[in-house]
Motif scaffolding. Structure first.
Motif, PDB file in Angstrom:
ATOM      1  N   ASN A 176       0.860  -1.182   0.000  1.00 44.04           N
ATOM      2  CA  ASN A 176       0.000   0.000   0.000  1.00 44.04           C
ATOM      3  C   ASN A 176       0.895   1.232   0.000  1.00 44.04           C
ATOM      4  O   ASN A 176       1.670   1.438   0.945  1.00 44.04           O
ATOM      5  CB  ASN A 176      -0.922  -0.011   1.224  1.00 44.04           C
ATOM      6  CG  ASN A 176      -1.915   1.139   1.206  1.00 44.04           C
ATOM      7  OD1 ASN A 176      -1.550   2.309   1.060  1.00 44.04           O
ATOM      8  ND2 ASN A 176      -3.180   0.814   1.374  1.00 44.04           N
ATOM      9  N   LYS A 177       0.810   2.034  -1.066  1.00 43.41           N
ATOM     10  CA  LYS A 177       1.765   3.139  -1.234  1.00 43.41           C
ATOM     11  C   LYS A 177       1.584   4.245  -0.200  1.00 43.41           C
ATOM     12  O   LYS A 177       2.501   5.030   0.048  1.00 43.41           O
ATOM     13  CB  LYS A 177       1.676   3.717  -2.649  1.00 43.41           C
ATOM     14  CG  LYS A 177       0.368   4.389  -2.994  1.00 43.41           C
ATOM     15  CD  LYS A 177       0.342   4.831  -4.455  1.00 43.41           C
ATOM     16  CE  LYS A 177      -0.999   5.470  -4.794  1.00 43.41           C
ATOM     17  NZ  LYS A 177      -1.186   5.680  -6.218  1.00 43.41           N
ATOM     18  N   LYS A 178       0.397   4.298   0.431  1.00 44.46           N
ATOM     19  CA  LYS A 178       0.156   5.355   1.426  1.00 44.46           C
ATOM     20  C   LYS A 178       0.493   4.910   2.844  1.00 44.46           C
ATOM     21  O   LYS A 178       1.103   5.637   3.611  1.00 44.46           O
ATOM     22  CB  LYS A 178      -1.307   5.808   1.347  1.00 44.46           C
ATOM     23  CG  LYS A 178      -1.656   6.509   0.024  1.00 44.46           C
ATOM     24  CD  LYS A 178      -2.922   7.340   0.168  1.00 44.46           C
ATOM     25  CE  LYS A 178      -3.123   8.204  -1.058  1.00 44.46           C
ATOM     26  NZ  LYS A 178      -3.906   7.517  -2.095  1.00 44.46           N
ATOM     27  N   THR A 179       0.077   3.678   3.186  1.00 46.00           N
ATOM     28  CA  THR A 179       0.260   3.217   4.577  1.00 46.00           C
ATOM     29  C   THR A 179       1.537   2.400   4.776  1.00 46.00           C
ATOM     30  O   THR A 179       2.010   2.251   5.899  1.00 46.00           O
ATOM     31  CB  THR A 179      -0.931   2.344   5.007  1.00 46.00           C
ATOM     32  OG1 THR A 179      -0.908   1.130   4.212  1.00 46.00           O
ATOM     33  CG2 THR A 179      -2.254   3.067   4.803  1.00 46.00           C
ATOM     34  N   GLY A 180       2.053   1.828   3.665  1.00 47.12           N
ATOM     35  CA  GLY A 180       3.231   0.967   3.787  1.00 47.12           C
ATOM     36  C   GLY A 180       2.879  -0.466   4.173  1.00 47.12           C
ATOM     37  O   GLY A 180       3.752  -1.310   4.343  1.00 47.12           O
ATOM     38  N   GLU A 181       1.577  -0.762   4.297  1.00 47.05           N
ATOM     39  CA  GLU A 181       1.150  -2.119   4.656  1.00 47.05           C
ATOM     40  C   GLU A 181       1.571  -3.103   3.566  1.00 47.05           C
ATOM     41  O   GLU A 181       1.476  -2.817   2.374  1.00 47.05           O
ATOM     42  CB  GLU A 181      -0.380  -2.129   4.809  1.00 47.05           C
ATOM     43  CG  GLU A 181      -0.931  -3.461   5.266  1.00 47.05           C
ATOM     44  CD  GLU A 181      -2.446  -3.563   5.064  1.00 47.05           C
ATOM     45  OE1 GLU A 181      -2.943  -4.696   5.179  1.00 47.05           O
ATOM     46  OE2 GLU A 181      -3.102  -2.544   4.774  1.00 47.05           O
ATOM     47  N   ILE A 182       2.052  -4.285   3.994  1.00 43.30           N
ATOM     48  CA  ILE A 182       2.612  -5.278   3.070  1.00 43.30           C
ATOM     49  C   ILE A 182       1.843  -6.596   3.184  1.00 43.30           C
ATOM     50  O   ILE A 182       1.522  -7.062   4.282  1.00 43.30           O
ATOM     51  CB  ILE A 182       4.106  -5.525   3.402  1.00 43.30           C
ATOM     52  CG1 ILE A 182       4.938  -4.293   3.010  1.00 43.30           C
ATOM     53  CG2 ILE A 182       4.648  -6.770   2.711  1.00 43.30           C
ATOM     54  CD1 ILE A 182       6.370  -4.328   3.516  1.00 43.30           C
ATOM     55  N   GLU A 183       1.556  -7.201   2.018  1.00 45.76           N
ATOM     56  CA  GLU A 183       1.003  -8.563   1.971  1.00 45.76           C
ATOM     57  C   GLU A 183       1.912  -9.420   1.099  1.00 45.76           C
ATOM     58  O   GLU A 183       2.506  -8.921   0.145  1.00 45.76           O
ATOM     59  CB  GLU A 183      -0.403  -8.557   1.356  1.00 45.76           C
ATOM     60  CG  GLU A 183      -1.432  -7.745   2.109  1.00 45.76           C
ATOM     61  CD  GLU A 183      -2.721  -7.622   1.295  1.00 45.76           C
ATOM     62  OE1 GLU A 183      -3.497  -8.601   1.257  1.00 45.76           O
ATOM     63  OE2 GLU A 183      -2.914  -6.561   0.670  1.00 45.76           O
ATOM     64  N   HIS A 184       1.989 -10.705   1.420  1.00 48.70           N
ATOM     65  CA  HIS A 184       2.822 -11.636   0.653  1.00 48.70           C
ATOM     66  C   HIS A 184       1.924 -12.614  -0.100  1.00 48.70           C
ATOM     67  O   HIS A 184       1.157 -13.359   0.507  1.00 48.70           O
ATOM     68  CB  HIS A 184       3.778 -12.400   1.579  1.00 48.70           C
ATOM     69  CG  HIS A 184       4.656 -11.495   2.375  1.00 48.70           C
ATOM     70  ND1 HIS A 184       5.685 -10.770   1.818  1.00 48.70           N
ATOM     71  CD2 HIS A 184       4.645 -11.170   3.696  1.00 48.70           C
ATOM     72  CE1 HIS A 184       6.287 -10.043   2.753  1.00 48.70           C
ATOM     73  NE2 HIS A 184       5.670 -10.264   3.892  1.00 48.70           N
ATOM     74  N   LYS A 185       2.019 -12.610  -1.426  1.00 52.29           N
ATOM     75  CA  LYS A 185       1.146 -13.417  -2.276  1.00 52.29           C
ATOM     76  C   LYS A 185       1.980 -14.114  -3.346  1.00 52.29           C
ATOM     77  O   LYS A 185       3.203 -14.022  -3.342  1.00 52.29           O
ATOM     78  CB  LYS A 185       0.097 -12.522  -2.949  1.00 52.29           C
ATOM     79  CG  LYS A 185      -0.790 -11.758  -1.971  1.00 52.29           C
ATOM     80  CD  LYS A 185      -1.761 -12.695  -1.268  1.00 52.29           C
ATOM     81  CE  LYS A 185      -2.625 -11.985  -0.257  1.00 52.29           C
ATOM     82  NZ  LYS A 185      -3.544 -12.894   0.437  1.00 52.29           N
ATOM     83  N   ILE A 186       1.303 -14.784  -4.296  1.00 50.20           N
ATOM     84  CA  ILE A 186       2.002 -15.238  -5.497  1.00 50.20           C
ATOM     85  C   ILE A 186       1.458 -14.435  -6.676  1.00 50.20           C
ATOM     86  O   ILE A 186       0.359 -13.874  -6.598  1.00 50.20           O
ATOM     87  CB  ILE A 186       1.920 -16.764  -5.745  1.00 50.20           C
ATOM     88  CG1 ILE A 186       0.479 -17.202  -5.945  1.00 50.20           C
ATOM     89  CG2 ILE A 186       2.600 -17.542  -4.650  1.00 50.20           C
ATOM     90  CD1 ILE A 186       0.372 -18.625  -6.454  1.00 50.20           C
ATOM     91  N   PHE A 187       2.206 -14.393  -7.790  1.00 55.21           N
ATOM     92  CA  PHE A 187       1.896 -13.408  -8.825  1.00 55.21           C
ATOM     93  C   PHE A 187       0.484 -13.543  -9.385  1.00 55.21           C
ATOM     94  O   PHE A 187      -0.186 -12.540  -9.643  1.00 55.21           O
ATOM     95  CB  PHE A 187       2.919 -13.433  -9.965  1.00 55.21           C
ATOM     96  CG  PHE A 187       2.732 -12.251 -10.883  1.00 55.21           C
ATOM     97  CD1 PHE A 187       3.210 -11.002 -10.518  1.00 55.21           C
ATOM     98  CD2 PHE A 187       2.013 -12.363 -12.060  1.00 55.21           C
ATOM     99  CE1 PHE A 187       2.997  -9.891 -11.327  1.00 55.21           C
ATOM    100  CE2 PHE A 187       1.794 -11.254 -12.878  1.00 55.21           C
ATOM    101  CZ  PHE A 187       2.290 -10.019 -12.501  1.00 55.21           C
ATOM    102  N   LYS A 188       0.006 -14.783  -9.570  1.00 54.62           N
ATOM    103  CA  LYS A 188      -1.326 -14.931 -10.183  1.00 54.62           C
ATOM    104  C   LYS A 188      -2.428 -14.302  -9.322  1.00 54.62           C
ATOM    105  O   LYS A 188      -3.516 -14.020  -9.811  1.00 54.62           O
ATOM    106  CB  LYS A 188      -1.624 -16.384 -10.521  1.00 54.62           C
ATOM    107  CG  LYS A 188      -1.612 -17.333  -9.342  1.00 54.62           C
ATOM    108  CD  LYS A 188      -2.119 -18.717  -9.743  1.00 54.62           C
ATOM    109  CE  LYS A 188      -1.164 -19.424 -10.683  1.00 54.62           C
ATOM    110  NZ  LYS A 188      -1.358 -20.885 -10.704  1.00 54.62           N
ATOM    111  N   ASP A 189      -2.128 -14.031  -8.021  1.00 54.34           N
ATOM    112  CA  ASP A 189      -3.100 -13.344  -7.150  1.00 54.34           C
ATOM    113  C   ASP A 189      -3.329 -11.893  -7.559  1.00 54.34           C
ATOM    114  O   ASP A 189      -4.236 -11.234  -7.037  1.00 54.34           O
ATOM    115  CB  ASP A 189      -2.626 -13.354  -5.687  1.00 54.34           C
ATOM    116  CG  ASP A 189      -2.564 -14.750  -5.092  1.00 54.34           C
ATOM    117  OD1 ASP A 189      -3.369 -15.602  -5.521  1.00 54.34           O
ATOM    118  OD2 ASP A 189      -1.715 -14.988  -4.220  1.00 54.34           O
TER     119      ASP A 189
END
Length: 341
Positions: free
Chosen positions: A32-45
């Protein structure tokens, strides 16, 4: 801003040496470019983060097998040519190693003489202007003799040339791949389209200047290389309509981003256009067209990490990169992806 502001520590073993076995199964960091929140996924997601009404912008350039290994006429000394851009006819701007063997007037031969070259001029930056001589079609000869011009940090040999092309590559002319696009499969693009997301293409022929290190301490003093781009009327119209309807323009890669921001006006509109761009995007720049970005993880202190920092902010991006190192993401051209939303 200082160059050192964009440094991060990267262990060598995290530099990807080969592409993912399945293109869309590499890892994806969602930021999230505003909050900096990060999620870890795989590309097809990625499909879950694109909304109906959004527009995905892809660079359909195709990489030339631009690396030629030959020898100097008379002495047989080995030489490596990297084709950077066609100037006119059979005249090319090239990068030659070792340069001391390539004085003006020197002749070289490739593939048992089916291709020959003569150095015509030496530029200020040391690049050589070379004229090629051959019988037949240059592109066919290049396809036969040339190798993929992989970046210097990739030391493993690439067995399948197509692995360094996007599945939608069409217009040949790049000296490097628009690597953010390497993660897409035809099936994934079809699913994205079915979800109601517009897919449009532009062309920017990637030059090796993309990898050229910044050599000034104050980044504002850095001068970018020029690259040739084309945006069609059809693509421009769809992008403009997306903006008018409140959808997001999701750029795939820094090359698509530089093209859109070169053409975009202050009202957030683009138009059919072609030309050369040397736009340099770094923090402080206000994006006019691009709302979200799919990109790879870039070199420390590179113009590319500066571009992504401008879309969010430097602290958020560097924190994301530190997280990627900690989580052992794969970096650079054949590495994993990031979606900055």
């Amino acid at each position: 801003m200082e160059l050192k502001d964009f440094y991060y520590d990267l262990p060598k073993e995290l530099i990807a040496q080969h592409p993912s076995d399945v293109r869309d199964e590499c890892r994806l960091m969602v930021l999230n470019k505003k909050t900096g929140e990060i999620e870890h996924k795989i590309f097809k997601d990625i499909i879950n983060y694109l909304n109906p009404g959004d527009c995905l912008v892809l660079n359909d350039t195709r990489v030339m097998p631009a690396r030629l290994i030959g020898e100097k006429e008379g002495t047989g000394g080995k030489i490596e040519f990297l084709l950077l851009k066609r100037l006119q006819g059979d005249m090319w701007e090239t990068l030659v190693k070792p340069g001391k063997r390539a004085k003006v007037g020197t002749k070289f031969t490739f593939g048992d003489g089916i291709l020959k070259a003569e150095v015509k001029k030496i530029g200020e930056d040391g690049n050589r202007v070379v004229e090629f001589y051959y019988n037949g079609i240059f592109e066919e000869i290049l396809d036969k003799l040339g190798e993929m011009p992989l970046p210097p940090y990739i030391t493993e040999k690439l067995n399948d040339k197509e692995k360094y092309q996007t599945v939608y590559s069409k217009n040949e002319g790049s000296a490097a791949a628009p690597t953010a696009g390497l993660h897409f499969t035809k099936e994934l693009l079809e699913e994205i389209k079915e979800k109601g997301i517009k897919i449009v293409f532009l062309t920017l022929h990637v030059g090796l200047g993309t990898f050229r290190p910044v050599k000034v301490d104050k980044i504002e003093e850095h001068h970018m290389h020029s690259e040739y781009y084309i945006l069609s009327k059809e693509s421009a119209d769809i992008i403009n309509k997306t903006k008018e309807n409140g959808g997001r323009v999701v750029s795939v890669g820094t090359t698509s981003t530089r093209t859109l921001e070169t053409i975009g006006d202050e009202n957030g509109k683009v138009k059919e256009k072609s030309g050369w761009t040397d736009i340099f995007i770094y923090p402080g720049y206000k994006y006019k067209i691009v709302d979200a970005l799919i990109t790879n993880f870039h070199l420390p202190e590179s113009t590319l990490i500066m571009l992504v920092s401008a879309l969010s902010n430097r602290e958020i991006i560097l924190n994301a990169y530190e997280t990627a190192v900690k989580e052992k993401y794969r970096f650079f051209s054949f590495g994993d992806a990031m979606f900055i939303k």
